[in-house]
Design an enzyme around this catalytic site. Structure first.
Site, PDB file in Angstrom:
ATOM      1  CB  SER A 157     -21.222 147.962  71.173  1.00 32.27           C
ATOM      2  OG  SER A 157     -20.432 148.260  72.311  1.00 32.27           O
ATOM      3  CE1 TYR A 167     -20.847 142.575  72.773  1.00 37.61           C
ATOM      4  CE2 TYR A 167     -19.344 144.434  72.993  1.00 37.61           C
ATOM      5  CZ  TYR A 167     -20.627 143.911  73.059  1.00 37.61           C
ATOM      6  OH  TYR A 167     -21.683 144.725  73.395  1.00 37.61           O
ATOM      7  CE  LYS A 184     -23.146 143.789  70.139  1.00 40.13           C
ATOM      8  NZ  LYS A 184     -24.610 143.819  70.008  1.00 40.13           N
TER       9      LYS A 184
END
Ligand code: NAD
Length: 251
Positions: free
Chosen positions: A148, A161, A165
């Site tokens: 990401s 998160y 990533k």
């Protein structure tokens, strides 16, 4: 969808195939002639994907696969490899979650941290561990992981998160180092802001935490389509992408 043959004879595993980017990816590569082994934990979405691909003349089958379970990943990848005729040309690993958006560091729950790191990071490792086996045996293959912009190019709405990533991106670089010499190309995709259930839910949580409903509307209007991002994965799955190395950012 009629098949156009650009990925004819490609045997492809797509994880996270029930929804969002993974679903768009599965539909696109099937439309280009690939056989698709679809994996997810959302069985309703997975079955409807297979029905949609089959109704349009494509070839797909679904396996329930929680990417955090080594036993499930191993049995699904082995069964899919057999169904695909004994090998895998391409792994498109898209499954992932974004929990804990907008949550203050002082309140960030350990359970949220563990679950996001497990699904996004351990899941990437487990899927690569088993999908690489037939590729290493055959000395060829393509592995596309999903990182990401979050945690790689900048921050994230969720501590876990962005961290997961960034780590998934690092894992792709390590895979690349070790597998390229065996004829396996490894890329990772860094999607931008894409209109999927994951992104919309996260933006709603951030807006609720900030009390900024106006900003939410603008943010949601600016999201790009999963189909556009799927075009990038489909290209990376093709032989035409063989000179691409490392990470690819998308809108
Ligand atoms: N949407 C964005 O803006 C965006 C941006 C950057 C990266 N990404 C990444 O793209 C990928 C796809 O996300 P999306 O936005 O399409 O979300 P999505 O929620 O629409 O799809 C994610 C899929 O992963 C599946 N999944 C979740 N946990 C799983 C597990 N344990 N095992 C197997 N499957 C599981 C879900 O059931 C779902 O079908 C994710 O890795 C996400 O982090 C998305």
């Amino acid at each position: 969808m009629s098949t156009d043959g650009r990925l004819a004879d490609k045997r492809i595993i797509v994880t996270g195939a029930a929804s969002g980017i993974g679903r768009a990816v599965a539909i696109k590569v099937a439309a280009r002639g690939a056989s698709v082994a679809a994996m997810d934990v959302d069985d309703t979405g997975g079955q409807s994907l297979v029905e949609e691909i089959s109704a349009n003349g494509g070839n797909a089958r679904y396996w329930h696969t929680d990417v955090t379970s080594e036993a499930e990943v191993q049995s699904s990848v082995e069964a899919a490899t057999e169904w695909l005729g004994g090998g895998i040309d391409v792994l498109l690993h898209v499954a992932g979650v974004l929990f804990g958006a907008g949550v203050d560091i002082r309140e960030y729950p350990v359970e949220t941290w563990d679950s996001v790191i497990d699904i996004n990071l351990k899941g990437s490792y487990l899927v690569a561990k088993y999908a690489s086996r037939p590729m290493l045996r055959d000395s060829k293959g393509v592995i596309v992981m999903t990182a990401s912009g979050a945690g790689v190019l900048g921050g994230s709405s969720s501590y876990a998160y962005g961290s997961s990533k960034g780590a998934a991106h690092g894992f792709s670089m390590v895979l690349d180092l070790h597998l390229t010499e065996h004829g396996i190309r490894v890329n990772d995709v860094l999607p931008g802001n894409v209109n999927t259930p994951l992104k919309v839910a996260a933006e709603r949580q951030v807006a609720a935490a900030k009390g900024d409903e106006e900003g939410l509307g603008e943010m949601l209007d600016s999201l790009v389509t999963p189909e556009g991002v799927a075009e990038v994965y489909a290209f990376l799955a093709s032989d035409e992408a063989n000179y691409i190395r490392g990470s690819v950012r998308t809108r």
